[in-house]
Design an enzyme around this catalytic site. Structure first.
Site, PDB file in Angstrom:
ATOM      1  N   LEU A  31       0.722  -1.111   0.079  1.00  0.00           N
ATOM      2  CA  LEU A  31      -0.012   0.108   0.052  1.00  0.00           C
ATOM      3  C   LEU A  31       0.815   1.074  -0.095  1.00  0.00           C
ATOM      4  CD1 LEU A  31      -2.875  -0.791   2.701  1.00  0.00           C
ATOM      5  CD2 LEU A  31      -2.940  -0.781   0.233  1.00  0.00           C
ATOM      6  N   LYS A  32       0.453   2.324  -0.837  1.00  0.00           N
ATOM      7  CA  LYS A  32       1.235   3.560  -0.705  1.00  0.00           C
ATOM      8  C   LYS A  32       0.248   4.366   0.548  1.00  0.00           C
ATOM      9  CE  LYS A  32       2.982   7.376  -3.543  1.00  0.00           C
ATOM     10  NZ  LYS A  32       2.724   8.203  -2.646  1.00  0.00           N
ATOM     11  N   LEU A  33       0.940   4.742   1.434  1.00  0.00           N
ATOM     12  CA  LEU A  33       0.419   5.397   2.614  1.00  0.00           C
ATOM     13  C   LEU A  33       0.484   6.783   2.405  1.00  0.00           C
ATOM     14  CD1 LEU A  33       1.837   3.215   5.461  1.00  0.00           C
ATOM     15  CD2 LEU A  33      -0.258   2.983   4.366  1.00  0.00           C
ATOM     16  N   GLY A 176      -3.307   4.403  -3.137  1.00  0.00           N
ATOM     17  CA  GLY A 176      -2.718   3.569  -4.084  1.00  0.00           C
ATOM     18  C   GLY A 176      -1.815   2.551  -3.551  1.00  0.00           C
TER      19      GLY A 176
END
Length: 304
Positions: A31-33, A176
């Site tokens: 996950l793109k945090l 994203g």
């Protein structure tokens, strides 16, 4: 020989430009945090947190002071500072924290809305530089060297199914995903195609309500709006990136004969306001708390 831990001068590896989601056995997907990038220097007794501009931010996040209890040896971690609201990263809550300077207010915020550090890479372990190890070797070292707890978490990842993972992130309205090559090395301070960010973005057709001019009076930023359910013109924000020279010319020529009074008072200084007749599409991450656009890019005019 330079010791990375003693030097404390690491600029994090950067993500490559956005890409469509894909499936590939040679990659893992995380996950793109939606947070703030941070390098953490930990040993059994101390912690130093630095942002990507080398600024020491340790004192801003006192709730992370016990992270050192999660390790038994010196480590350098690359990760993200996040605040979770309803289980999702809340960038705006985190941004408020990052701007605080008063120690008392910081201590209250640390208890009411604690920041977490999510580690997704390890660059150094017990005197050894790990940046020349592969991504999967570093993932293994991270799992073995760091115990979760004390507001420190470790990023999970999946293999192969990048497209399905992206769709899941999209459905959950997350920022994203990031695709990382399994055999990729860690390139300090450099942008590498071995890490690819794949953002969840959305498109919206909006009215061009005006523009802010450049020093020559030409079109610079477009000010965009929409009609709400009551027929009232609302502001969506402005955009600069992606506007072609031809589109700037068309909008400028249209404005010569179609100026109107300011619909939003003093929201934008020195703006040229035009009849809301031209329609275009903006591409952005998600709507902000104030109803604006996060990281907007102009896709183009729909009707010329």
């Amino acid at each position: 020989m330079v010791d990375l831990f003693e030097e404390k001068n690491i600029s994090p590896m950067l993500l490559y430009e956005e890409h469509e989601p894909f499936d590939d056995d040679d990659y893992i997907y995380e996950l793109k945090l939606d947070g703030i990038r941070c390098i953490a220097y930990l040993d059994c007794n101390s912690i130093t947190l630095q942002n990507k501009r080398y600024k020491d931010v340790t004192d801003i996040y006192p709730e992370l002071s016990d992270m050192c209890k999660c390790v038994k040896k010196r480590v350098i971690l690359d990760g993200e500072l996040v605040v979770l609201t309803d289980g999702k990263p809340d960038f705006y809550a985190l941004q408020k924290r990052s701007l605080m300077g008063d120690k008392f207010k910081i201590s209250l915020a640390a208890k009411a809305n604690p920041v977490q550090f999510v580690a997704y890479d390890i660059l150094y372990l017990d005197g050894k530089d790990l940046t020349d190890k592969t991504q999967m070797e570093r993932k293994s070292a991270l799992a073995n060297a760091v115990a979760e707890g004390h507001n420190l978490g470790i990023s999970r990842y999946i293999e192969k199914n990048g497209i399905a993972f992206f769709e899941l992130a999209k459905a959950q309205e997350l920022e994203g995903i990031v695709a990382k090559r399994k055999d990729g090395l860690y390139h300090i301070g450099k942008r590498s195609i071995e890490w690819i960010k794949i953002k969840v973005m959305q498109d919206e057709d909006l009215l061009i309500c005006g523009y802010q001019p450049d020093n020559n009076g030409k079109v610079k930023d477009l000010i965009l709006g929409y009609y709400d359910e009551n027929g009232v013109l609302q502001c969506r924000g402005k955009v600069y990136l992606g506007i072609s020279e031809e589109e700037r010319r068309i909008i400028y020529e249209f404005a010569k004969k179609n100026t109107v009074r300011n619909p939003w008072f003093d929201k934008y200084k020195n703006a040229v306001w035009i009849k809301p007749e031209l329609i275009g599409t903006a591409h952005f991450m998600h709507e902000t708390e104030s109803g604006g656009m996060r990281q907007p890019v102009w896709k183009g005019l729909k009707e010329l």
